[in-house]
Design a protein around this motif. Structure first.
Motif, PDB file in Angstrom:
ATOM      1  N   GLU A  65     -18.272 -45.305  45.998  1.00  0.00           N
ATOM      2  CA  GLU A  65     -19.157 -44.834  47.063  1.00  0.00           C
ATOM      3  C   GLU A  65     -19.558 -43.383  46.833  1.00  0.00           C
ATOM      4  OE1 GLU A  65     -17.039 -45.443  50.713  1.00  0.00           O
ATOM      5  OE2 GLU A  65     -17.455 -47.580  50.749  1.00  0.00           O
ATOM      6  N   ASP A  66     -18.595 -42.546  46.456  1.00  0.00           N
ATOM      7  CA  ASP A  66     -18.902 -41.132  46.188  1.00  0.00           C
ATOM      8  C   ASP A  66     -19.907 -40.995  45.058  1.00  0.00           C
ATOM      9  OD1 ASP A  66     -17.120 -40.435  48.161  1.00  0.00           O
ATOM     10  OD2 ASP A  66     -15.529 -39.804  46.777  1.00  0.00           O
ATOM     11  N   ILE A  67     -19.700 -41.760  43.982  1.00  0.00           N
ATOM     12  CA  ILE A  67     -20.617 -41.713  42.841  1.00  0.00           C
ATOM     13  C   ILE A  67     -22.008 -42.178  43.271  1.00  0.00           C
ATOM     14  CG2 ILE A  67     -21.136 -42.806  40.609  1.00  0.00           C
ATOM     15  CD1 ILE A  67     -18.047 -42.808  40.140  1.00  0.00           C
ATOM     16  N   SER A  68     -22.052 -43.236  44.059  1.00  0.00           N
ATOM     17  CA  SER A  68     -23.336 -43.761  44.522  1.00  0.00           C
ATOM     18  C   SER A  68     -24.067 -42.774  45.420  1.00  0.00           C
ATOM     19  CB  SER A  68     -23.105 -45.074  45.271  1.00  0.00           C
ATOM     20  OG  SER A  68     -24.309 -45.570  45.781  1.00  0.00           O
ATOM     21  N   LYS A  69     -23.346 -42.138  46.340  1.00  0.00           N
ATOM     22  CA  LYS A  69     -23.966 -41.150  47.226  1.00  0.00           C
ATOM     23  C   LYS A  69     -24.491 -39.964  46.439  1.00  0.00           C
ATOM     24  CE  LYS A  69     -21.245 -42.362  51.261  1.00  0.00           C
ATOM     25  NZ  LYS A  69     -20.098 -42.010  52.095  1.00  0.00           N
ATOM     26  N   ALA A  70     -23.714 -39.506  45.473  1.00  0.00           N
ATOM     27  CA  ALA A  70     -24.162 -38.386  44.644  1.00  0.00           C
ATOM     28  C   ALA A  70     -25.394 -38.790  43.840  1.00  0.00           C
ATOM     29  CB  ALA A  70     -23.041 -37.934  43.718  1.00  0.00           C
ATOM     30  N   PHE A  71     -25.387 -40.012  43.326  1.00  0.00           N
ATOM     31  CA  PHE A  71     -26.527 -40.497  42.558  1.00  0.00           C
ATOM     32  C   PHE A  71     -27.781 -40.502  43.424  1.00  0.00           C
ATOM     33  CE2 PHE A  71     -29.235 -43.995  41.088  1.00  0.00           C
ATOM     34  CZ  PHE A  71     -29.433 -43.624  39.773  1.00  0.00           C
ATOM     35  N   SER A  72     -27.652 -41.023  44.636  1.00  0.00           N
ATOM     36  CA  SER A  72     -28.802 -41.095  45.535  1.00  0.00           C
ATOM     37  C   SER A  72     -29.321 -39.719  45.903  1.00  0.00           C
ATOM     38  CB  SER A  72     -28.440 -41.850  46.814  1.00  0.00           C
ATOM     39  OG  SER A  72     -28.138 -43.175  46.517  1.00  0.00           O
ATOM     40  N   SER A  73     -28.416 -38.830  46.274  1.00  0.00           N
ATOM     41  CA  SER A  73     -28.862 -37.516  46.743  1.00  0.00           C
ATOM     42  C   SER A  73     -29.344 -36.620  45.616  1.00  0.00           C
ATOM     43  CB  SER A  73     -27.747 -36.823  47.529  1.00  0.00           C
ATOM     44  OG  SER A  73     -26.660 -36.526  46.677  1.00  0.00           O
ATOM     45  N   GLN A  74     -28.709 -36.692  44.449  1.00  0.00           N
ATOM     46  CA  GLN A  74     -29.082 -35.793  43.362  1.00  0.00           C
ATOM     47  C   GLN A  74     -30.174 -36.336  42.470  1.00  0.00           C
ATOM     48  OE1 GLN A  74     -25.868 -34.205  41.109  1.00  0.00           O
ATOM     49  NE2 GLN A  74     -25.412 -32.742  42.702  1.00  0.00           N
ATOM     50  N   LEU A  75     -30.281 -37.649  42.369  1.00  0.00           N
ATOM     51  CA  LEU A  75     -31.236 -38.200  41.416  1.00  0.00           C
ATOM     52  C   LEU A  75     -32.343 -39.006  42.078  1.00  0.00           C
ATOM     53  CD1 LEU A  75     -28.800 -39.285  38.566  1.00  0.00           C
ATOM     54  CD2 LEU A  75     -30.171 -37.230  38.701  1.00  0.00           C
ATOM     55  N   VAL A  76     -31.986 -40.036  42.795  1.00  0.00           N
ATOM     56  CA  VAL A  76     -32.982 -40.960  43.311  1.00  0.00           C
ATOM     57  C   VAL A  76     -33.928 -40.290  44.299  1.00  0.00           C
ATOM     58  CG1 VAL A  76     -33.324 -43.102  44.592  1.00  0.00           C
ATOM     59  CG2 VAL A  76     -31.478 -42.934  42.924  1.00  0.00           C
ATOM     60  N   TYR A  77     -33.374 -39.538  45.242  1.00  0.00           N
ATOM     61  CA  TYR A  77     -34.203 -38.933  46.283  1.00  0.00           C
ATOM     62  C   TYR A  77     -34.475 -37.461  46.007  1.00  0.00           C
ATOM     63  CZ  TYR A  77     -33.041 -43.255  48.603  1.00  0.00           C
ATOM     64  OH  TYR A  77     -32.884 -44.578  48.906  1.00  0.00           O
TER      65      TYR A  77
END
Length: 163
Positions: free
Chosen positions: A133-145
């Motif tokens: 979950e932490d990796i996914s949240k970081a991915f979303s906030s730093q990369l996807v969005y």
């Protein structure tokens, strides 16, 4: 519960009529994708209910602008959020589960991914889920969005991905 009892319980589940399972989410992978993967891995047949907002809803999809208030009022969507897993056993009423982690834990317990090693083993499973979950949240906030995808990609992989 010992391993023998767990295996007997799983055998009894397999002998019963399969449950009716519906997964409700938007037309993206998002928070529902780990749930889809877990259900597929467990060999669970399930129906996807696709929701979309207003004029974006296509034929066969559920209009989220209507479904959300109805789901809150009926209790099917207690937090007004998806994903939602609707699980109907042969002799039980429909069990609606929301919150992706709660759904994953339900699938894990129901289909034997939990409790073969007791509480300590279960806590390791929970830790790995939290790390994902932490990796996914970081991915979303730093990369996807983030508009600066390329600049942030290197930092993301250095800081958040386990070695």
């Amino acid at each position: 519960m010992g391993v023998t009892l767990q295996l007997l319980a799983l055998a009894a589940l397999a002998a019963a009529a399969p449950p009716r399972v519906e997964l409700t989410y938007f037309k993206t992978r998002g928070l529902a994708e780990p749930i889809r993967l877990a259900l597929h891995d467990a060999g669970v047949a399930f129906e996807e209910v696709v929701v979309e907002t207003g004029d974006r809803a296509e034929f066969g999809e559920v209009d989220w602008d209507i479904a959300k208030p109805e789901g809150i009022a009926s209790g099917d969507l207690p937090f007004g959020q998806v994903p939602r897993l609707s699980f109907k056993d042969e002799h039980e009423p429909v069990h609606n589960i929301v919150q992706s982690r709660a759904i994953l834990q339900f699938v894990g317990r129901r289909y034997g991914y939990y409790s073969f090693g007791g509480e300590r083993s279960d806590s390791v499973i929970d830790m790995v889920m939290s790390a994902c979950e932490d990796i996914s949240k970081a991915f979303s906030s730093q990369l996807v969005y983030n508009d600066d995808f390329e600049a942030n990609k290197k930092q993301y992989f250095e800081e958040y991905m386990p070695q």
